[in-house]
Write a protein that holds these residues in place. Sequence first.
Motif, PDB file in Angstrom:
ATOM      1  N   GLU A  18       0.838  -1.180   0.000  1.00  0.00           N
ATOM      2  CA  GLU A  18       0.000   0.000   0.000  1.00  0.00           C
ATOM      3  C   GLU A  18       0.880   1.239   0.000  1.00  0.00           C
ATOM      4  OE1 GLU A  18      -2.327   0.114   3.556  1.00  0.00           O
ATOM      5  OE2 GLU A  18      -0.607  -0.057   4.901  1.00  0.00           O
ATOM      6  N   SER A  29       5.717   3.326  -0.784  1.00  0.00           N
ATOM      7  CA  SER A  29       5.228   1.949  -0.687  1.00  0.00           C
ATOM      8  C   SER A  29       5.619   1.334   0.643  1.00  0.00           C
ATOM      9  CB  SER A  29       5.803   1.094  -1.825  1.00  0.00           C
ATOM     10  OG  SER A  29       5.338   1.512  -3.080  1.00  0.00           O
ATOM     11  N   LYS A  81       1.539  -3.953   3.851  1.00  0.00           N
ATOM     12  CA  LYS A  81       0.361  -3.748   4.692  1.00  0.00           C
ATOM     13  C   LYS A  81       0.527  -4.441   6.036  1.00  0.00           C
ATOM     14  CE  LYS A  81      -3.070  -3.459   0.957  1.00  0.00           C
ATOM     15  NZ  LYS A  81      -4.237  -4.145   0.341  1.00  0.00           N
TER      16      LYS A  81
END
Length: 216
Positions: A145, A151, A154
């Motif tokens: 994510e 970046s 998660k």
Amino acid sequence: MSYWQGIVTGAALVGMAVALTAAAKPQHFSTIDVERINIREPDGTLRMVISGRDRFPGSFHKGEEIARPDRRFAAGMLFLNDEGTENGGLIWAGKSVDGKANAGASLTFDRYENDQTLQLLQNDSGDRDIAALIISDRAAESMFEKVDGKSQVKTEMARGAPRLFAGKSRDRASVIMLQDERGTPRIMLKVDRDGTSSINFLDDTGNIIRSIGPES
């Protein structure tokens, strides 16, 4: 063009031709000592990293590296897809700790933008070792994510579960184990070290509810 200009220009052209010819010809090296090699496409997209332990990379998402200092325990290769996102790898490590082996190797293939679905694993702790093929479920969602434009992996996502194990267990039995979507073993085919064989059916908590042997 003067005589001297002609000589200089001609020499420059010859030099360029030699340089281009050398660039086109594959280079041969008897030995190369490096700590890390990055393999890229002509457009710069990273496709593979070969590295020693201390320079082993983090995760990659669309060409952006995500720091993973927890990975620097093994040497290996990291595979990346056409978009520069990690999609598998090969790692290996081994040393003696207090006179006891601590070694292993792992070859993995990942689902698109998710974790491994296929793994060949070998692990050795001296008195016990394991060697197996492991197939796992992974959700059809990205494990990455963007947070503040960067970046990251998660923290909350469907992690999936192992569905098949085929190999040698830590107690040196030959095992084929089939698991449900939660990773709970439901059927186990097993041959123990002494040759005893069985087919075991398990409930949703992993307890054996029926066992079939050669005589049953």
